[in-house]
Design a protein around this motif. Structure first.
Motif, mmCIF file in Angstrom:
data_model
loop_
_atom_site.group_PDB
_atom_site.id
_atom_site.type_symbol
_atom_site.label_atom_id
_atom_site.label_comp_id
_atom_site.label_asym_id
_atom_site.label_seq_id
_atom_site.Cartn_x
_atom_site.Cartn_y
_atom_site.Cartn_z
ATOM 1 N N ALA A 30 0.849 -1.200 0.000
ATOM 2 C CA ALA A 30 0.000 0.000 0.000
ATOM 3 C C ALA A 30 0.883 1.247 0.000
ATOM 4 C CB ALA A 30 -0.900 -0.004 1.238
ATOM 5 N N PRO A 31 0.586 2.217 -0.866
ATOM 6 C CA PRO A 31 1.379 3.449 -0.861
ATOM 7 C C PRO A 31 1.324 4.158 0.491
ATOM 8 C CG PRO A 31 -0.029 3.359 -2.803
ATOM 9 C CD PRO A 31 -0.431 2.209 -1.927
ATOM 10 N N VAL A 99 7.170 8.996 -3.620
ATOM 11 C CA VAL A 99 7.474 7.596 -3.924
ATOM 12 C C VAL A 99 7.979 7.511 -5.358
ATOM 13 C CG1 VAL A 99 6.529 5.263 -4.162
ATOM 14 C CG2 VAL A 99 5.749 6.746 -2.298
ATOM 15 N N GLU A 100 9.101 6.829 -5.532
ATOM 16 C CA GLU A 100 9.672 6.644 -6.866
ATOM 17 C C GLU A 100 10.036 5.178 -7.055
ATOM 18 O OE1 GLU A 100 12.033 10.540 -8.344
ATOM 19 O OE2 GLU A 100 12.956 9.466 -6.684
ATOM 20 N N ALA A 101 9.821 4.688 -8.258
ATOM 21 C CA ALA A 101 10.198 3.301 -8.556
ATOM 22 C C ALA A 101 11.689 3.264 -8.913
ATOM 23 C CB ALA A 101 9.338 2.760 -9.692
ATOM 24 N N ARG A 119 2.896 -15.956 -1.439
ATOM 25 C CA ARG A 119 2.549 -16.677 -2.669
ATOM 26 C C ARG A 119 2.032 -15.697 -3.722
ATOM 27 N NH1 ARG A 119 -2.177 -21.064 -3.133
ATOM 28 N NH2 ARG A 119 -1.813 -21.592 -5.294
ATOM 29 N N TRP A 120 1.260 -14.706 -3.278
ATOM 30 C CA TRP A 120 0.730 -13.697 -4.196
ATOM 31 C C TRP A 120 1.070 -12.310 -3.681
ATOM 32 C CZ3 TRP A 120 -4.614 -15.986 -2.809
ATOM 33 C CH2 TRP A 120 -4.766 -17.252 -3.381
ATOM 34 N N LEU A 121 1.104 -11.361 -4.627
ATOM 35 C CA LEU A 121 1.254 -9.946 -4.281
ATOM 36 C C LEU A 121 0.017 -9.183 -4.742
ATOM 37 C CD1 LEU A 121 4.898 -8.989 -5.385
ATOM 38 C CD2 LEU A 121 3.995 -8.960 -3.047
ATOM 39 N N PHE A 122 -0.346 -8.165 -4.000
ATOM 40 C CA PHE A 122 -1.412 -7.246 -4.416
ATOM 41 C C PHE A 122 -0.845 -5.839 -4.454
ATOM 42 C CE2 PHE A 122 -5.433 -9.609 -4.511
ATOM 43 C CZ PHE A 122 -5.050 -10.803 -3.937
ATOM 44 N N ALA A 123 -1.061 -5.147 -5.583
ATOM 45 C CA ALA A 123 -0.565 -3.788 -5.780
ATOM 46 C C ALA A 123 -1.756 -2.887 -6.132
ATOM 47 C CB ALA A 123 0.452 -3.767 -6.917
ATOM 48 N N PRO A 124 -1.585 -1.563 -5.977
ATOM 49 C CA PRO A 124 -2.657 -0.663 -6.402
ATOM 50 C C PRO A 124 -2.894 -0.773 -7.915
ATOM 51 C CG PRO A 124 -1.027 0.515 -5.080
ATOM 52 C CD PRO A 124 -0.446 -0.832 -5.393
ATOM 53 N N TYR A 125 -4.133 -0.549 -8.324
ATOM 54 C CA TYR A 125 -4.494 -0.564 -9.750
ATOM 55 C C TYR A 125 -3.630 0.433 -10.520
ATOM 56 C CZ TYR A 125 -7.567 -0.488 -13.858
ATOM 57 O OH TYR A 125 -8.088 -0.572 -15.132
ATOM 58 N N ALA A 136 3.981 3.312 -6.871
ATOM 59 C CA ALA A 136 3.901 2.100 -6.049
ATOM 60 C C ALA A 136 3.628 0.874 -6.912
ATOM 61 C CB ALA A 136 2.818 2.257 -4.982
ATOM 62 N N THR A 137 2.717 1.028 -7.876
ATOM 63 C CA THR A 137 2.397 -0.094 -8.755
ATOM 64 C C THR A 137 3.634 -0.518 -9.552
ATOM 65 O OG1 THR A 137 0.165 0.808 -8.961
ATOM 66 C CG2 THR A 137 0.807 -0.879 -10.554
ATOM 67 N N GLN A 138 4.331 0.462 -10.101
ATOM 68 C CA GLN A 138 5.552 0.146 -10.873
ATOM 69 C C GLN A 138 6.610 -0.500 -9.976
ATOM 70 O OE1 GLN A 138 6.413 4.059 -12.335
ATOM 71 N NE2 GLN A 138 4.995 3.913 -14.057
ATOM 72 N N LEU A 139 6.678 -0.008 -8.760
ATOM 73 C CA LEU A 139 7.665 -0.521 -7.811
ATOM 74 C C LEU A 139 7.379 -1.984 -7.453
ATOM 75 C CD1 LEU A 139 10.075 0.256 -6.078
ATOM 76 C CD2 LEU A 139 8.498 1.304 -4.433
#
Ligand SMILES: [Zn+2]
Length: 251
Positions: A30-31, A99-101, A119-125, A136-139
């Motif tokens: 989460a950002p 935040v920077e990737a 096992r899984w990752l969840f990132a922002p849309y 955050a998503t790119q990171l």
């Protein structure tokens, strides 16, 4: 072992010791503290109810905000964590609004992934207006790949989360088309409690309505629920096809 963190991120929690913590079923990145609760708090609690091990890695403190402070935000995050009964929660100490990737940030987040072995990752849309969310998503996408590298100074074993999924916590008024929706009818009241734990973000100084901000969240959850003929739902997206072992869980 591994009670160290890259010196670039002084405000980070230390990496968990992979010898002390069993692998997570999934890790939500989460950002800001409150994004995981807003986007998929119901699903997190549903999966914990069903025995899964779930962690949340907040990238930043989320501060400054108009009515928050570092102390208030930390207390609110602890309260929400208790309500959700998370297996693990940590903060990566990145700078809010910046935040920077970057390569150091990628290595830092990949180190958490290696130590937690989800096992899984969840990132922002991936479509958003907030630069922290976009970064955050790119990171997360880069860190997922980076975590499996060999011959590196990163802590923990090589690890590649099998799937990367996206939750919706966006700052654009989009009519999004999710890949699937989880029934969170039984978790809705607790999700609202977890959101309300962030009083400085969603209650203090906000127009009491109607509709209040929490009324809006309920309207959203009811909309997603209606699409699957349930009371409340939470939408998700995936870039890769969903893999299913059975059709039994489809509703
Ligand atoms: Zn956010």
């Amino acid at each position: 072992m591994n009670a160290v963190t890259s010196s670039v991120f002084n405000d980070s929690d230390p990496y968990p010791d992979p010898d002390q913590i069993p692998p997570l079923d999934f890790l939500v990145v989460a950002p800001h503290p409150d994004d995981a609760e807003l986007g998929m708090g119901g699903t997190i609690m549903r999966m914990i109810d069903e025995g899964m091990r779930v962690g949340v890695l907040d990238l930043t403190s989320g501060e400054p905000t108009p009515h928050g402070s570092l102390e208030i935000r930390r207390r609110e995050t602890d309260h929400a964590t208790e309500i959700m009964k998370l297996t693990w929660r940590g903060n990566a100490g990145l700078t809010n609004r910046a935040v920077e990737a970057s390569l150091p940030a990628r290595e830092h987040i990949a180190s958490f992934v290696r130590c937690l072995r989800p096992r899984w990752l969840f990132a922002p849309y991936y479509h958003d207006a907030h630069p922290d969310h976009i970064a955050a998503t790119q990171l997360v996408e880069a860190a997922r790949f980076h975590a499996k590298l060999s011959k590196t100074a990163m802590p923990g074993p090589r690890h590649h989360p099998e799937r990367l999924y996206y939750y919706f916590c966006i700052h654009l008024r989009l009519a999004v088309q999710p890949s699937w929706i989880v029934d969170i009818s039984d978790q809705w009241d607790r999700k609202l409690d977890a959101i309300r734990a962030y009083e400085s973000q969603f209650i203090t100084g906000r127009d009491p309505g109607p509709p209040s901000l929490t009324d809006r969240f309920r309207d959203d959850a009811a909309y997603w629920g209606r699409l699957i003929e349930r009371q409340y739902g939470e939408p998700f997206a995936t870039k890769e096809p969903l893999a299913m072992s059975s059709l039994r869980d489809l509703i």
